[in-house]
Each structure stands twice: as structure tokens, then as C-alpha cells.
Design a protein around this motif. Structure first.
Motif, PDB file in Angstrom:
ATOM      1  N   ALA A 469     -28.036 -64.400  -4.621  1.00  0.00           N
ATOM      2  CA  ALA A 469     -27.278 -63.600  -3.655  1.00  0.00           C
ATOM      3  C   ALA A 469     -25.944 -64.258  -3.333  1.00  0.00           C
ATOM      4  O   ALA A 469     -24.895 -63.618  -3.334  1.00  0.00           O
ATOM      5  N   GLN A 470     -25.986 -65.568  -3.038  1.00  0.00           N
ATOM      6  CA  GLN A 470     -24.714 -66.204  -2.693  1.00  0.00           C
ATOM      7  C   GLN A 470     -23.824 -66.387  -3.915  1.00  0.00           C
ATOM      8  O   GLN A 470     -22.598 -66.381  -3.812  1.00  0.00           O
ATOM      9  N   ARG A 472     -23.423 -64.098  -6.170  1.00  0.00           N
ATOM     10  CA  ARG A 472     -22.706 -62.826  -6.243  1.00  0.00           C
ATOM     11  C   ARG A 472     -21.600 -62.779  -5.199  1.00  0.00           C
ATOM     12  O   ARG A 472     -20.467 -62.366  -5.485  1.00  0.00           O
ATOM     13  N   ILE A 473     -21.896 -63.217  -3.979  1.00  0.00           N
ATOM     14  CA  ILE A 473     -20.898 -63.184  -2.902  1.00  0.00           C
ATOM     15  C   ILE A 473     -19.685 -64.031  -3.273  1.00  0.00           C
ATOM     16  O   ILE A 473     -18.535 -63.594  -3.188  1.00  0.00           O
ATOM     17  N   LEU A 597     -23.899 -59.986   1.461  1.00  0.00           N
ATOM     18  CA  LEU A 597     -24.260 -59.402   0.159  1.00  0.00           C
ATOM     19  C   LEU A 597     -24.016 -57.901   0.171  1.00  0.00           C
ATOM     20  O   LEU A 597     -23.546 -57.331  -0.818  1.00  0.00           O
ATOM     21  N   CYS A 600     -20.641 -56.681  -0.863  1.00  0.00           N
ATOM     22  CA  CYS A 600     -20.180 -56.891  -2.236  1.00  0.00           C
ATOM     23  C   CYS A 600     -20.034 -55.563  -2.967  1.00  0.00           C
ATOM     24  O   CYS A 600     -20.696 -54.573  -2.642  1.00  0.00           O
ATOM     25  N   PRO A 603     -23.986 -55.652  -5.409  1.00  0.00           N
ATOM     26  CA  PRO A 603     -24.870 -56.677  -4.851  1.00  0.00           C
ATOM     27  C   PRO A 603     -26.213 -56.817  -5.549  1.00  0.00           C
ATOM     28  O   PRO A 603     -27.103 -57.475  -5.025  1.00  0.00           O
ATOM     29  N   CYS A 606     -26.659 -61.296  -9.996  1.00  0.00           N
ATOM     30  CA  CYS A 606     -25.739 -62.421  -9.935  1.00  0.00           C
ATOM     31  C   CYS A 606     -24.742 -62.289 -11.085  1.00  0.00           C
ATOM     32  O   CYS A 606     -24.901 -61.428 -11.952  1.00  0.00           O
TER      33      CYS A 606
END
Length: 630
Positions: A469-470, A472-473, A597, A600, A603, A606
Motif C-alpha cells: 500500500a505504501q 503505491r502511495i 491509498l 491514489c 490503489p 503496488c
């Protein structure tokens, strides 16, 4: 005495057969294309011993007039074009008039046909020579049988692969034809066994189900877009389904199957970061265009084409694929629920949270209230006479822990003023206006092994990989910032670099690319360069090392792309600076991560294409506990 002479027509046909008839599947392709050009709505293909023994094509097309049947096996005998101008506006699949002549030259052919305005005729050819001609059956359409393929060219037989391989190629040909012509009913028989049948009702999604299976068809996403020159339509299969090669990207132009690397790449780019590296999607895309801007007269197999506006088409396809996928909620289910079992389920009904805005708003406000007051409201529901209670934070560790960003010694990227507004010491100020969210409403219920965040809503349980998740962020943050040519970091004392002479020419050629990345670079000697400013996204602790690596990367790249490098840097930086496994978060930190997320653009995966969130439906959970019996 003259040494140059014109070859006998029989030898000419055998030479041409080497270009047109490579294997049994080539014969099937050419004959089925003739059936489609004749307006057939039902086509049956029978093959024996993978086509080496016999290939038979039966259609209900318009048939061939008796007078024209005599010309079928002559080279360049065709009804598709009349003059050279017609080559620039080809609308039919066949047009050269070489296929039947080439096929007849290397096999034994029996052709039976009837045009409603003519008499039925039956003709036999052996190795390109007519052996008999007689009246045929009174059935409109064409029935052609090819026997003993390559009987008179034994050298060609050495290059025919195993029967299984040849049969697979025939199946591939018919599948692509069926995808391009969903309004035509295809039936494929191999050694007396039916391998494929389509209804011919014009439903492309039904054809996808016939070929790839119902579970794949359920994941089909429709695509459609137009520009002044092109119209793109078809289906994409959601990115959780992957293949190991790009052969499942089915492309056609004006219903003609084509192979085009750049177009395939455009489809793959549309799936950008939604699938793992070296994995490819399933897609069925047809492009309609004026035949005057596409040249199909490039290769005898007619699968290679040339476009006059190729870059515009590639961009349209990429944008269309990306837009279609970004409009979907791409959270994969652990297991799809069979339709049959859905009807048999006798349990408490559920509703679609995303399609009920009133209830969604109510739950958002309730959840927000719980976050503000830091309380967990028990939820009780009656199932089979037994109450069950679940608490919103029953699995959360309550001891104080450092902020997950501090643990990694990485400042949080400021995407906007509200980025990471939930921390251990802050609370939600106000419920934001309801908007169309990327993610469904999710209530956090805990954390598993310091790695996965557990969530729930009315459809079941969700698990989120906190590292993915992070990733992707931060990936989206870095990619946005690396694309922005800001002021950069000025240097009072410029860095000086020396490179080998082999790289100097390349670096000189790539000077424009370096400046586009935010560098101020000058050549100060034969092998020396001076850097007085570098982009602000380069790490502050080791800028010289990163700058040298970047210039080296550019010098080694034959076709350096600024966007490709931005992509590589964004993925690397987001991966290194994201929270890792076995890192416990408190509830506010988990909520902050989830909300960031949700902001995004995509989201669901990744940057490496791995899923961020997976979904286990209530149905699947209850089935595991035998609450629902099959």
C-alpha cells in the motif's frame, strides 16, 4: 542460347506455396477467410491428424458460380480487386488470389460449391492439376477438402512439428477468427471430437466465455473509444488474470487479425503497474479505420500491417486501456462464487455498498464518529439464533509504537495538504463530502503479524498488505515529482565528472535528456562535464554517486526515455522507503495509510503489479465454517 526462362506455372505455384502455406494452420486460415469473405454465417472446420491427413471447411456463404470454379486454382485469380487503386482500400480478408493456387499445388483438393444463381459443381485437383469435374450437390455454399498436404514436397514435411503442436495452431486460428467475428458461428472438430463451438449471435463476451471459460469472461471489462481516424472496441480481462507471454493480446484491424509489437506494447502500457513484471494480459481489441490509412499488402500471411498514423493509434489504444481499467475497482476475490450456488444460498441478504449512497454516507459518518471518539462500537447480528459480536479494534496492539514513517527514517511525502492527516496524535476533523471513491468503504478491525491490515464491510473481509500500500502511495508521489521540472538544487561548487571516451559521444547526444531531467550540465573538457544544478528528487546524502549512476545509465541506453527512467527511479525509491513487514501500527496510522491509498490514481496494486488488497466474501467465509452446505 538464352539462359533465362519463365518457370512452369506448376513450379511457380509450389514456390508461392512456400510463402502462403507454411503448415496446416495456414491452410485453415486462408480457407476460413475465403468463407468469411463469401458472407458465411456458419463455418465448420474438420481436421484429421492435425490437418496433415485431411482438412475440410464447410460454409453457408454465397458459393462460387460454375464458370468461376475453373479459375479458382489459377494464380492471382480473384474477385476482390480489379485495379491497382483497389490495393489502397482493401476491405476483404483475401485479395491476392494466391491461396487456392498455392494450396492446390501441394495437396489433393476436392471442392463442391453452389451459387444460387448458378449450377452446383464439384471439382478435384491433384498437385495443381484438375483431375475431374462433375455436378455437385444442391446446397448453397462451399465444401472444400484438402488431403495429403505436402504429398509432393517431402522436404516441407521435415519442418512440420508434432501433431499436437500443429493442432494447437489450428485451434489458435479458429479462436482468433471467432473473436473477430462474434456474429459468425464457428465449429471446430479435431479427429471427430468437437473442440470449439460459438453461437454466432454477435455477443463477443459469450465468445470469450467459449474460448477462455466463464470465470475469465466474468472479469471482462468493455472498452470503447474513438478519434477522427480510429474506433477502438473490445474487452480487457482484469489484471489479476495474467499469462506468461503476449500471445493472448488479440489485436485486429477491420476484423483482420494482426501482429503488431507497438500496438501490443500500448495495451501492456495501459495495464501499467497493474500486473507483475514479465506477465501479460488477456485482451480482445478491434480497431476500425479507413482502409486507406492501413497497408495490409506487406506480407503473404497478411498478419503484418503498416499504419500511416501509427503514433496516434498507439496513444489512443494506451489511453483507452488505461481509462477502462482505472474506472474499475480492481480488488481480487480470493475465490469467485459460482452462479449455481448463489441461487441456492438461503442466508441473510446482502447489498452492494457502493451502489447505496445513503447507507454508505451513514456508515462513513458512523465510522468517523468512532475514530473521533476513539471507541469501538460492538456490532451484533443474529445468525441461526446465535448472537455474534465483533469489535472494531479487538486485534489492535495498544502499546505505544513509533510512527511507521519514523521507523524507516523517511519523511512522509507531501502529496497535498491533507496527506497522512491521521497520526497517533491527531484525529479526524470533519467528514469530507461524499465522492466517488476508488476503494469501497472499509472498516479497520486489526493487524495480522504486523504485515497485513484486516478490514471489513458488508460484503466480507479484506486484507491489505501495508508495504504494498505504501509502495503505491510513494510511487505515485515520486513519479509526479520526478516529472515536474522544478528549480532543482543549485551548487556553489559544481561537481566535475570524467567519463571514458567511449561514453562521451553518447553523453553529448543525450544532453537534451539530461536537461529535461533537471540538470544544468556543461562540457568542460574532452572527457569532463560540470554539473551546477541537479534535480531535487535525487537523494541529498549521496548526490554525486546518484548523478554518476544516472549519466552512466543514460550512456548505456540505446533508446533512453526520460519517462522510463522516471519510472525506474520511482519504483526503486518507493520500494526502499516503504514500511516493511513485522511493523505494528496503531489504528490511527492504519486509517491514515488507508485514506492516503484511497487518494491514489490506482490503489489496487503496488508498482510491481502485486495486489495491495484482496477480498474474501462473506459467502466464502461461511462456506469454510459449513454455514452454507453445497
Amino acid at each position: 542460347m538464352s539462359k533465362i526462362k519463365i518457370l512452369d506455372p506448376k513450379i511457380q505455384n509450389k514456390i508461392a506455396a512456400g510463402e502462403v502455406v507454411e503448415r496446416p494452420s495456414s491452410v485453415v486460415k486462408e480457407l476460413v477467410e475465403n468463407s468469411l469473405d463469401a458472407g458465411a454465417t456458419e463455418i465448420q472446420v474438420n481436421i484429421e491428424e492435425s490437418g496433415m491427413k485431411e482438412i475440410r471447411i464447410i460454409d453457408n456463404g454465397e458459393g462460387i458460380e460454375a464458370d468461376d470454379a475453373k479459375l479458382l486454382f489459377e494464380r492471382h485469380a480473384t474477385s476482390k480487386i480489379n485495379d491497382d487503386y483497389d490495393l489502397f482500400q482493401i476491405r476483404s480478408l483475401g485479395f491476392r488470389g494466391e491461396a487456392l493456387a498455392s494450396i492446390g499445388a501441394v495437396s489433393k483438393v476436392t471442392l463442391e460449391t453452389l451459387n444460387e444463381d448458378s449450377e452446383p459443381v464439384k471439382i478435384q485437383y491433384d498437385g495443381g492439376t484438375e483431375t475431374s469435374s462433375e455436378p455437385g450437390r444442391a446446397r448453397v455454399g462451399t465444401d472444400i477438402t484438402i488431403r495429403e498436404l505436402f504429398f509432393n514436397t517431402p522436404a516441407r514435411l521435415k519442418y512440420v512439428r508434432s501433431l499436437r503442436t500443429e493442432a494447437g495452431k489450428v485451434i489458435g486460428i479458429i479462436q482468433r477468427m471467432a473473436l473477430n467475428y462474434p456474429d459468425v458461428s464457428f465449429r471446430l472438430m479435431i479427429d471427430g471430437k468437437e473442440k470449439l463451438r460459438t453461437s454466432g449471435k454477435g455477443d463477443l463476451k459469450a465468445v470469450i466465455a467459449d474460448i477462455y471459460g466463464i470465470n475469465i469472461a466474468r472479469l471482462a471489462v468493455p472498452v470503447e473509444a474513438s478519434s477522427p481516424d480510429f474506433h477502438v472496441s473490445g474487452y480487457l480481462i482484469r489484471p489479476e488474470v495474467t499469462r506468461s507471454h503476449r500471445n493472448f493480446i488479440n489485436l485486429s484491424v477491420n476484423q483482420r487479425f494482426i501482429k503488431n509489437f507497438r500496438l501490443s506494447q500500448s495495451v501492456i502500457k495501459g495495464y501499467h503497474t497493474l500486473q507483475p513484471k514479465d506477465k501479460y494480459p488477456i485482451a480482445v481489441i478491434n480497431i476500425d479505420m479507413d482502409p486507406k490509412i492501413v497497408d495490409v499488402n506487406v506480407h503473404p500471411a497478411k498478419t503484418e500491417v503498416r499504419f500511416s498514423k501509427e503514433s496516434d493509434l498507439n496513444q489512443l489504444v494506451e489511453d483507452t486501456v488505461r481509462k477502462a481499467l482505472r474506472s474499475e475497482t480492481l480488488i481480487p476475490d480470493v475465490e469467485k462464487k459460482p452462479e449455481k450456488e448463489t441461487k441456492e444460498k438461503m442466508e441473510q441478504s446482502q447489498f452492494d455498498f457502493m451502489n447505496n449512497p445513503d447507507r454508505r454516507e451513514e456508515n462513513l459518518e458512523t465510522s468517523d464518529f468512532r475514530r473521533r471518539e476513539n471507541i469501538s462500537e460492538p456490532v451484533t447480528e443474529e445468525r441461526e439464533g446465535r448472537p455474534s459480536i465483533s469489535t472494531g479494534n479487538s486485534f489492535i496492539k495498544t502499546e505505544d509504537k513509533p510512527d511507521y514513517r519514523e521507523r524507516n527514517h523517511t519523511p512522509a511525502p507531501e502529496r497535498n495538504k491533507n496527506s497522512f492527516r491521521h497520526t497517533a496524535s491527531t484525529s479526524v476533523q470533519k467528514t469530507p463530502p461524499l465522492k466517488k471513491e476508488k476503494l469501497p468503504y472499509l472498516e479497520i478491525i486489526g493487524q495480522l503479524h504486523g504485515t497485513y491490515i484486516l478490514m471489513q464491510n458488508d460484503t466480507g473481509m479484506y486484507m491489505m498488505d501495508q508495504h504494498a500500500a505504501q509502495e503505491r502511495i510513494k510511487y505515485e508521489y515520486y513519479y509526479e515529482n520526478i516529472q515536474t521540472d522544478g528549480d532543482g538544487v543549485p551548487l556553489l561548487i559544481p561537481y566535475t565528472f570524467e567519463f571514458p571516451l567511449d561514453d562521451v559521444i553518447t553523453i553529448d547526444e543525450k544532453m537534451t535528456d539530461l536537461k529535461a531531467l533537471g540538470f544544468e550540465i556543461e562540457k568542460t573538457g574532452i572527457k569532463n562535464y560540470s554539473i551546477s544544478r541537479y534535480p531535487n528528487w535525487i537523494k541529498a546524502d549521496k548526490p554525486e554517486e546518484d548523478i554518476a549512476s544516472l549519466i552512466d545509465f543514460i550512456s548505456r541506453s540505446d533508446n533512453f526515455s526520460v519517462n522510463d527512467y522516471r519510472e525506474e527511479m520511482s519504483i526503486m525509491m518507493s520500494c526502499k522507503q516503504s514500511i516493511k513487514a513485522n511493523h505494528y501500527l496503531d489504528k490511527n496510522q492504519m486509517e491514515a495509510l488507508l485514506e492516503e491509498l484511497n487518494e491514489c490514481d490506482s490503489p489496487y496494486t503496488c508498482p510491481h503489479g502485486r495486489p495491495v488488497i484482496i477480498h474474501m466474501t462473506t459467502y466464502e467465509i461461511e462456506k469454510m465454517f459449513n454455514r452454507i452446505m453445497k
